[in-house]
Design a protein around this motif. Sequence first.
Motif, PDB file in Angstrom:
ATOM      1  N   GLY A   1     -15.581-117.648-121.958  1.00 14.99           N
ATOM      2  CA  GLY A   1     -15.235-118.917-121.063  1.00 14.99           C
ATOM      3  C   GLY A   1     -14.530-118.591-120.024  1.00 14.99           C
ATOM      4  N   GLN A   2     -15.086-117.900-119.136  1.00 11.42           N
ATOM      5  CA  GLN A   2     -14.578-117.504-117.703  1.00 11.42           C
ATOM      6  C   GLN A   2     -14.194-118.673-116.867  1.00 11.42           C
ATOM      7  OE1 GLN A   2     -16.603-117.252-114.623  1.00 11.42           O
ATOM      8  NE2 GLN A   2     -15.243-116.507-113.377  1.00 11.42           N
TER       9      GLN A   2
ATOM     10  N   VAL B   1     -17.932-113.089-110.724  1.00  4.49           N
ATOM     11  CA  VAL B   1     -16.910-112.373-110.541  1.00  4.49           C
ATOM     12  C   VAL B   1     -15.916-112.620-109.554  1.00  4.49           C
ATOM     13  CG1 VAL B   1     -16.574-109.925-110.399  1.00  4.49           C
ATOM     14  CG2 VAL B   1     -18.469-110.468-111.532  1.00  4.49           C
ATOM     15  N   ILE B   2     -14.677-112.756-110.046  1.00  5.39           N
ATOM     16  CA  ILE B   2     -13.566-113.191-109.451  1.00  5.39           C
ATOM     17  C   ILE B   2     -12.739-111.906-109.166  1.00  5.39           C
ATOM     18  CG2 ILE B   2     -11.476-114.582-109.129  1.00  5.39           C
ATOM     19  CD1 ILE B   2     -13.011-116.591-110.866  1.00  5.39           C
TER      20      ILE B   2
ATOM     21  N   GLY C   1      -6.591-134.473-111.776  1.00  5.37           N
ATOM     22  CA  GLY C   1      -7.701-133.697-111.661  1.00  5.37           C
ATOM     23  C   GLY C   1      -8.023-133.011-110.231  1.00  5.37           C
ATOM     24  N   ASN C   2      -6.890-133.127-109.607  1.00  2.35           N
ATOM     25  CA  ASN C   2      -6.822-132.630-108.012  1.00  2.35           C
ATOM     26  C   ASN C   2      -6.359-131.068-108.201  1.00  2.35           C
ATOM     27  OD1 ASN C   2      -7.502-135.288-106.862  1.00  2.35           O
ATOM     28  ND2 ASN C   2      -5.356-135.512-106.992  1.00  2.35           N
ATOM     29  N   PRO C   3      -7.171-130.187-107.268  1.00  2.00           N
ATOM     30  CA  PRO C   3      -6.677-128.731-107.360  1.00  2.00           C
ATOM     31  C   PRO C   3      -5.402-128.531-106.740  1.00  2.00           C
ATOM     32  CG  PRO C   3      -8.686-129.217-106.169  1.00  2.00           C
ATOM     33  CD  PRO C   3      -8.333-130.689-106.559  1.00  2.00           C
TER      34      PRO C   3
ATOM     35  N   LYS D   1     -10.469-120.622-114.083  1.00  2.00           N
ATOM     36  CA  LYS D   1     -10.559-121.650-113.134  1.00  2.00           C
ATOM     37  C   LYS D   1      -9.214-122.245-112.493  1.00  2.00           C
ATOM     38  CE  LYS D   1     -10.898-125.902-115.396  1.00  2.00           C
ATOM     39  NZ  LYS D   1     -11.716-127.079-115.795  1.00  2.00           N
ATOM     40  N   GLU D   2      -9.347-122.670-111.291  1.00  5.64           N
ATOM     41  CA  GLU D   2      -8.209-123.256-110.548  1.00  5.64           C
ATOM     42  C   GLU D   2      -7.354-124.255-111.471  1.00  5.64           C
ATOM     43  OE1 GLU D   2      -6.898-124.984-106.208  1.00  5.64           O
ATOM     44  OE2 GLU D   2      -8.834-124.654-106.760  1.00  5.64           O
ATOM     45  N   ILE D   3      -6.192-124.475-111.561  1.00  5.42           N
ATOM     46  CA  ILE D   3      -5.522-125.259-112.106  1.00  5.42           C
ATOM     47  C   ILE D   3      -5.602-126.594-111.485  1.00  5.42           C
ATOM     48  CG2 ILE D   3      -3.227-125.863-113.419  1.00  5.42           C
ATOM     49  CD1 ILE D   3      -2.555-122.841-113.627  1.00  5.42           C
ATOM     50  N   LEU D   4      -5.701-127.568-112.300  1.00  8.34           N
ATOM     51  CA  LEU D   4      -5.628-129.032-111.786  1.00  8.34           C
ATOM     52  C   LEU D   4      -4.504-129.773-111.974  1.00  8.34           C
ATOM     53  CD1 LEU D   4      -9.371-129.982-112.632  1.00  8.34           C
ATOM     54  CD2 LEU D   4      -8.640-128.989-110.548  1.00  8.34           C
TER      55      LEU D   4
END
Length: 105
Positions: free
Chosen positions: A39-40, A80-81, A52-54, A45-48
């Motif tokens: 579940g990458q 890949v991060i 719903g805004n980054p 992923k960036e927290i919102l």
Amino acid sequence: MKTGMMKMMSWVLFAVAIAAVNSQFAVRSYAGLFKLDFGQLENEKEILDADGNPTGMFPEPLTNWNVIPTWTFTDPNANVIAGSASIVGTANAAGTEVTWKLKDD
């Protein structure tokens, strides 16, 4: 009747003792615990914010995990991060197979 029950209990205790001794000699050379995350896109992923805004914040990288970020065989490293638990995959020349080196923690 008591003699039969005591005999049965002694056999049960004997079987438990044998199982306990044998468990100490089990082959462990192939033992390993591999924790995989598929579940990458959700876990890294960036927290919102509530709207719903980054936020510019990212979750702490997973530790002791191997994250396989994509199943695209032609470009397995597209998602890949750097600095995350994502692992790099090596694709074969035909783009039909990918190998990931998993860590055993």
